[in-house]
Design an enzyme around this catalytic site. Structure first.
Site, PDB file in Angstrom:
ATOM      1  N   LYS A  10       0.832  -1.208   0.000  1.00 12.73           N
ATOM      2  CA  LYS A  10       0.000   0.000   0.000  1.00 12.73           C
ATOM      3  C   LYS A  10       0.870   1.264   0.000  1.00 12.73           C
ATOM      4  CE  LYS A  10      -3.500  -2.434   2.835  1.00 12.73           C
ATOM      5  NZ  LYS A  10      -4.379  -2.311   4.027  1.00 12.73           N
ATOM      6  N   TYR A  50     -12.198  -2.634  -2.698  1.00 11.32           N
ATOM      7  CA  TYR A  50     -12.693  -2.665  -1.321  1.00 11.32           C
ATOM      8  C   TYR A  50     -14.221  -2.706  -1.242  1.00 11.32           C
ATOM      9  CZ  TYR A  50      -8.104  -2.021   0.909  1.00 11.32           C
ATOM     10  OH  TYR A  50      -6.815  -2.191   1.382  1.00 11.32           O
ATOM     11  N   PHE A  58     -14.851   2.565   8.518  1.00  7.86           N
ATOM     12  CA  PHE A  58     -13.509   2.926   8.045  1.00  7.86           C
ATOM     13  C   PHE A  58     -13.406   2.952   6.525  1.00  7.86           C
ATOM     14  CE2 PHE A  58     -13.564  -1.651   8.944  1.00  7.86           C
ATOM     15  CZ  PHE A  58     -13.070  -2.195   7.765  1.00  7.86           C
ATOM     16  N   ARG A  86      -0.962 -14.279   3.410  1.00 12.17           N
ATOM     17  CA  ARG A  86      -1.593 -13.639   4.571  1.00 12.17           C
ATOM     18  C   ARG A  86      -0.792 -13.876   5.854  1.00 12.17           C
ATOM     19  NH1 ARG A  86      -6.453 -11.138   4.068  1.00 12.17           N
ATOM     20  NH2 ARG A  86      -7.078 -11.517   6.227  1.00 12.17           N
ATOM     21  N   THR A  92      -4.346  -8.432  10.681  1.00 11.40           N
ATOM     22  CA  THR A  92      -4.828  -7.131  10.191  1.00 11.40           C
ATOM     23  C   THR A  92      -4.450  -6.008  11.149  1.00 11.40           C
ATOM     24  OG1 THR A  92      -6.697  -8.240   9.149  1.00 11.40           O
ATOM     25  CG2 THR A  92      -6.903  -5.857   9.495  1.00 11.40           C
ATOM     26  N   ARG A 103       3.533  -6.868   8.957  1.00 14.37           N
ATOM     27  CA  ARG A 103       2.839  -5.914   9.830  1.00 14.37           C
ATOM     28  C   ARG A 103       3.445  -5.915  11.233  1.00 14.37           C
ATOM     29  NH1 ARG A 103      -3.024  -7.830   7.524  1.00 14.37           N
ATOM     30  NH2 ARG A 103      -3.263  -6.287   5.859  1.00 14.37           N
ATOM     31  N   ASN A 113      -1.389  -0.366   7.578  1.00 11.10           N
ATOM     32  CA  ASN A 113      -0.808  -1.691   7.848  1.00 11.10           C
ATOM     33  C   ASN A 113      -0.072  -2.278   6.646  1.00 11.10           C
ATOM     34  OD1 ASN A 113      -3.011  -2.425   6.348  1.00 11.10           O
ATOM     35  ND2 ASN A 113      -3.932  -3.755   7.896  1.00 11.10           N
ATOM     36  N   HIS A 116      -1.654  -5.708   1.647  1.00  7.20           N
ATOM     37  CA  HIS A 116      -2.931  -6.393   1.455  1.00  7.20           C
ATOM     38  C   HIS A 116      -2.646  -7.741   0.829  1.00  7.20           C
ATOM     39  CE1 HIS A 116      -7.046  -7.244   0.043  1.00  7.20           C
ATOM     40  NE2 HIS A 116      -6.440  -7.713  -1.039  1.00  7.20           N
ATOM     41  N   GLU A 127      -9.840 -10.369  -7.314  1.00  4.39           N
ATOM     42  CA  GLU A 127      -8.894  -9.261  -7.101  1.00  4.39           C
ATOM     43  C   GLU A 127      -7.765  -9.283  -8.139  1.00  4.39           C
ATOM     44  OE1 GLU A 127      -7.711  -9.360  -2.979  1.00  4.39           O
ATOM     45  OE2 GLU A 127      -9.722  -8.829  -2.290  1.00  4.39           O
TER      46      GLU A 127
HETATM   47  P1  IDP Z   1      -7.039  -7.519   5.766  1.00  3.38           P
HETATM   48  O1  IDP Z   1      -6.346  -6.412   5.010  1.00  3.38           O
HETATM   49  O2  IDP Z   1      -6.134  -8.124   6.797  1.00  3.38           O
HETATM   50  O3  IDP Z   1      -7.688  -8.534   4.873  1.00  3.38           O
HETATM   51  P2  IDP Z   1      -9.730  -6.457   6.252  1.00  3.38           P
HETATM   52  O4  IDP Z   1     -10.566  -6.799   7.425  1.00  3.38           O
HETATM   53  O5  IDP Z   1     -10.097  -7.043   4.929  1.00  3.38           O
HETATM   54  O6  IDP Z   1      -8.206  -6.815   6.629  1.00  3.38           O
HETATM   55  O7  IDP Z   1      -9.701  -4.878   6.135  1.00  3.38           O
HETATM   56  C1  IDP Z   1      -9.156  -4.243   5.003  1.00  3.38           C
HETATM   57  C2  IDP Z   1      -8.282  -3.116   5.454  1.00  3.38           C
HETATM   58  O8  IDP Z   1      -9.090  -2.127   6.046  1.00  3.38           O
HETATM   59  C3  IDP Z   1      -7.243  -3.477   6.502  1.00  3.38           C
HETATM   60  O9  IDP Z   1      -6.056  -3.998   5.965  1.00  3.38           O
HETATM   61  C4  IDP Z   1      -7.021  -2.166   7.203  1.00  3.38           C
HETATM   62  O10 IDP Z   1      -6.068  -1.376   6.509  1.00  3.38           O
HETATM   63  C5  IDP Z   1      -8.377  -1.483   7.106  1.00  3.38           C
HETATM   64  N1  IDP Z   1      -9.137  -1.638   8.343  1.00  3.38           N
HETATM   65  C6  IDP Z   1      -9.713  -2.771   8.802  1.00  3.38           C
HETATM   66  N2  IDP Z   1     -10.325  -2.563   9.978  1.00  3.38           N
HETATM   67  C7  IDP Z   1     -10.120  -1.245  10.261  1.00  3.38           C
HETATM   68  C8  IDP Z   1     -10.506  -0.407  11.348  1.00  3.38           C
HETATM   69  O11 IDP Z   1     -11.163  -0.820  12.309  1.00  3.38           O
HETATM   70  N3  IDP Z   1     -10.102   0.897  11.286  1.00  3.38           N
HETATM   71  C9  IDP Z   1      -9.376   1.388  10.251  1.00  3.38           C
HETATM   72  N4  IDP Z   1      -8.998   0.632   9.208  1.00  3.38           N
HETATM   73  C10 IDP Z   1      -9.362  -0.665   9.222  1.00  3.38           C
HETATM   74 MG    MG Z   2      -9.259  -8.267   3.536  1.00  6.54          MG
END
Ligand code: IDP
Ligand code: MG
Length: 153
Positions: A10, A50, A58, A86, A92, A103, A113, A116, A127
């Site tokens: 990212k 997304y 968020f 992953r 996450t 991470r 973070n 992705h 994707e």
């Molecule tokens: P992932 O990237 O580990 O698959 P997801 O739950 O799919 O996690 O969420 C996508 C992205 O959204 C995360 O990587 C993170 O950057 C962001 N995100 C997820 N939960 C939150 C939150 O509670 N606050 C802010 N950003 C979040």
């Molecule tokens: Mg995800």
């Protein structure tokens, strides 16, 4: 089972000069890079990627962030590539990501973070199609495949 998955470094990873070190982690693990490019995602691309998060608190910030600067997209292949990518990324929420994960080593905040990776076979397929045209994925053998892959992979 041999799988393909989509990984993004990212905009925070690019701005923090971590692209080379992050790529090295997937590459050294043995995952084969089939596609690799740097681009700045526009809003439409980010919203497609997304879409599953639309409506979450968020979501707006997520789209804003992923479009805020160039990112690196890569398509990788290998045994269990979806789970391996992953696991390499870590949890996450960086506070829950173990040391040794991307991470866990480089991030503190969930919204920044760094990486992705697709979370399942169906999302990996959709994707990959969002980020790469079929002709942008290159199939090739590597001399080291003999050392990192089982004969039937
Ligand atoms: P992932 O990237 O580990 O698959 P997801 O739950 O799919 O996690 O969420 C996508 C992205 O959204 C995360 O990587 C993170 O950057 C962001 N995100 C997820 N939960 C939150 C939150 O509670 N606050 C802010 N950003 C979040
Ligand atoms: Mg995800």
């Amino acid at each position: 089972m041999t799988e393909r998955t989509l990984i993004l470094i990212k905009p925070d990873g690019v701005q923090r000069l971590l692209v080379g070190r992050i790529l090295a982690r997937y590459e050294e693990r043995g995952l084969k890079i089939l596609g690799l490019k740097l681009l700045r995602a526009d809003r439409a691309l980010a919203e497609r990627h997304y879409a599953v998060h639309r409506g979450k608190p968020f979501y707006a910030g997520l789209v804003e962030f992923i479009t805020s600067g160039p990112l690196v997209a890569l398509a990788v292949e290998g045994p269990n590539a979806i789970a391996v990518a992953r696991a390499t990324n870590g949890a996450t929420r960086p506070v829950e990501a173990g040391p040794g994960t991307i991470r866990g080593d480089f991030a503190l905040e969930v919204a920044q973070n760094i990486v992705h990776a697709s979370d399942a076979a169906e999302t990996a397929e959709s994707e990959l199609a969002i980020w790469f045209r079929p002709d942008e994925l290159v199939e090739y053998g590597r001399d080291i495949d003999h050392w990192v892959l089982a004969a039937d992979d």
